[in-house]
Scaffold this motif. Structure first.
Motif, PDB file in Angstrom:
ATOM      1  N   THR A   1      -1.883  12.469  -5.097  1.00  0.00           N
ATOM      2  CA  THR A   1      -2.452  13.427  -4.149  1.00  0.00           C
ATOM      3  C   THR A   1      -3.717  12.880  -3.504  1.00  0.00           C
ATOM      4  O   THR A   1      -4.547  12.256  -4.165  1.00  0.00           O
ATOM      5  N   ILE A   2      -3.841  13.149  -2.213  1.00  0.00           N
ATOM      6  CA  ILE A   2      -5.055  12.829  -1.460  1.00  0.00           C
ATOM      7  C   ILE A   2      -5.690  14.143  -1.032  1.00  0.00           C
ATOM      8  O   ILE A   2      -5.014  15.015  -0.473  1.00  0.00           O
ATOM      9  N   VAL A   3      -6.970  14.281  -1.321  1.00  0.00           N
ATOM     10  CA  VAL A   3      -7.742  15.449  -0.883  1.00  0.00           C
ATOM     11  C   VAL A   3      -8.953  14.933  -0.127  1.00  0.00           C
ATOM     12  O   VAL A   3      -9.757  14.167  -0.677  1.00  0.00           O
ATOM     13  N   ASP A   4      -9.052  15.315   1.130  1.00  0.00           N
ATOM     14  CA  ASP A   4     -10.175  14.924   1.988  1.00  0.00           C
ATOM     15  C   ASP A   4     -10.464  13.422   1.934  1.00  0.00           C
ATOM     16  O   ASP A   4     -11.603  12.984   1.768  1.00  0.00           O
ATOM     17  N   GLY A   5      -9.400  12.639   2.043  1.00  0.00           N
ATOM     18  CA  GLY A   5      -9.529  11.189   2.116  1.00  0.00           C
ATOM     19  C   GLY A   5      -9.661  10.479   0.782  1.00  0.00           C
ATOM     20  O   GLY A   5      -9.740   9.258   0.747  1.00  0.00           O
ATOM     21  N   ASN A   6      -9.687  11.215  -0.313  1.00  0.00           N
ATOM     22  CA  ASN A   6      -9.796  10.614  -1.645  1.00  0.00           C
ATOM     23  C   ASN A   6      -8.455  10.671  -2.362  1.00  0.00           C
ATOM     24  O   ASN A   6      -7.807  11.725  -2.399  1.00  0.00           O
ATOM     25  N   LEU A   7      -8.051   9.546  -2.937  1.00  0.00           N
ATOM     26  CA  LEU A   7      -6.798   9.439  -3.671  1.00  0.00           C
ATOM     27  C   LEU A   7      -7.038   9.774  -5.134  1.00  0.00           C
ATOM     28  O   LEU A   7      -7.835   9.117  -5.809  1.00  0.00           O
ATOM     29  N   TYR A   8      -6.367  10.810  -5.627  1.00  0.00           N
ATOM     30  CA  TYR A   8      -6.498  11.246  -7.011  1.00  0.00           C
ATOM     31  C   TYR A   8      -5.251  10.818  -7.781  1.00  0.00           C
ATOM     32  O   TYR A   8      -4.137  11.196  -7.433  1.00  0.00           O
ATOM     33  N   ASP A   9      -5.462  10.022  -8.813  1.00  0.00           N
ATOM     34  CA  ASP A   9      -4.359   9.520  -9.620  1.00  0.00           C
ATOM     35  C   ASP A   9      -4.931   9.029 -10.950  1.00  0.00           C
ATOM     36  O   ASP A   9      -6.131   8.764 -11.052  1.00  0.00           O
ATOM     37  N   SER A  10      -4.075   8.875 -11.939  1.00  0.00           N
ATOM     38  CA  SER A  10      -4.547   8.397 -13.242  1.00  0.00           C
ATOM     39  C   SER A  10      -4.734   6.883 -13.253  1.00  0.00           C
ATOM     40  O   SER A  10      -5.305   6.337 -14.187  1.00  0.00           O
ATOM     41  N   TRP A  11      -4.237   6.207 -12.229  1.00  0.00           N
ATOM     42  CA  TRP A  11      -4.431   4.762 -12.058  1.00  0.00           C
ATOM     43  C   TRP A  11      -4.612   4.494 -10.570  1.00  0.00           C
ATOM     44  O   TRP A  11      -4.283   5.330  -9.724  1.00  0.00           O
ATOM     45  N   ASN A  12      -5.137   3.355 -10.231  1.00  0.00           N
ATOM     46  CA  ASN A  12      -5.444   3.054  -8.836  1.00  0.00           C
ATOM     47  C   ASN A  12      -4.171   2.653  -8.087  1.00  0.00           C
ATOM     48  O   ASN A  12      -3.764   1.498  -8.098  1.00  0.00           O
ATOM     49  N   SER A  13      -3.574   3.643  -7.436  1.00  0.00           N
ATOM     50  CA  SER A  13      -2.343   3.423  -6.675  1.00  0.00           C
ATOM     51  C   SER A  13      -2.625   3.203  -5.189  1.00  0.00           C
ATOM     52  O   SER A  13      -1.737   3.359  -4.356  1.00  0.00           O
ATOM     53  N   SER A  14      -3.835   2.811  -4.857  1.00  0.00           N
ATOM     54  CA  SER A  14      -4.246   2.622  -3.464  1.00  0.00           C
ATOM     55  C   SER A  14      -3.381   1.629  -2.697  1.00  0.00           C
ATOM     56  O   SER A  14      -3.209   1.758  -1.491  1.00  0.00           O
ATOM     57  N   ASN A  15      -2.845   0.627  -3.387  1.00  0.00           N
ATOM     58  CA  ASN A  15      -2.051  -0.398  -2.705  1.00  0.00           C
ATOM     59  C   ASN A  15      -0.555  -0.111  -2.695  1.00  0.00           C
ATOM     60  O   ASN A  15       0.227  -0.918  -2.196  1.00  0.00           O
ATOM     61  N   GLU A  16      -0.161   1.048  -3.230  1.00  0.00           N
ATOM     62  CA  GLU A  16       1.249   1.433  -3.196  1.00  0.00           C
ATOM     63  C   GLU A  16       1.642   1.839  -1.773  1.00  0.00           C
ATOM     64  O   GLU A  16       0.802   2.281  -0.981  1.00  0.00           O
ATOM     65  N   ILE A  17       2.913   1.704  -1.456  1.00  0.00           N
ATOM     66  CA  ILE A  17       3.434   1.988  -0.113  1.00  0.00           C
ATOM     67  C   ILE A  17       4.118   3.356  -0.123  1.00  0.00           C
ATOM     68  O   ILE A  17       5.194   3.512  -0.717  1.00  0.00           O
ATOM     69  N   PRO A  18       3.532   4.366   0.527  1.00  0.00           N
ATOM     70  CA  PRO A  18       4.170   5.693   0.546  1.00  0.00           C
ATOM     71  C   PRO A  18       5.387   5.713   1.472  1.00  0.00           C
ATOM     72  O   PRO A  18       5.418   5.035   2.494  1.00  0.00           O
ATOM     73  N   GLN A  19       6.383   6.510   1.068  1.00  0.00           N
ATOM     74  CA  GLN A  19       7.589   6.686   1.867  1.00  0.00           C
ATOM     75  C   GLN A  19       7.561   7.996   2.643  1.00  0.00           C
ATOM     76  O   GLN A  19       8.143   8.095   3.710  1.00  0.00           O
TER      77      GLN A  19
END
Length: 126
Positions: free
Chosen positions: A100-118
């Motif tokens: 989930t992203i809230v106001d530009g911040n990615l919330y996750d239990s690990w850093n999934s910033s480099n994952e490719i969303p579908q």
């Protein structure tokens, strides 16, 4: 920016990404998100981790689904998405993972910033 988020009541990282994502997107605790997803899965005869099951929870709470444009399918990351969407609540589907992203911040239990969303779910501004 990635912010560690793990509302699991025991702190476990147990393949519960859809529950964590729903928890953050709906601003409910882990147990409530779990119950919502499991009850929909039971009614649909499908597993809680199925995109259609957790997606139905979001739909019931006023979210809409959109596909990520295929113009750069291997280079548009969750980090790029978060920079392009500095306001609002979005749930990204990565094909096997959810965050989930809230106001530009990615919330996750690990850093999934480099994952490719579908695809992504969003709630229209009122």
């Amino acid at each position: 920016m990635w912010i560690e988020y793990n509302p699991n009541p025991t702190g476990r990282k147990v393949g519960d990404c859809s529950i964590r994502a729903i928890s953050k997107a709906l601003n409910v605790d882990w147990e409530t998100a779990y119950a919502l997803i499991v009850s929909n899965g039971y009614a649909m005869g499908d597993m809680p981790s199925s995109d259609s099951v957790w997606g139905s929870v979001l739909r019931q709470h006023g979210f809409y689904r959109e596909a990520i444009p295929n113009s750069c399918p291997d280079c548009y990351t969750a980090d790029d998405f978060s920079k392009d969407h500095p306001k609002g609540v979005y749930v990204l589907g990565f094909g096997g993972h959810v965050a989930t992203i809230v106001d530009g911040n990615l919330y996750d239990s690990w850093n999934s910033s480099n994952e490719i969303p579908q695809f992504y779910w969003y709630k229209k501004e009122v």
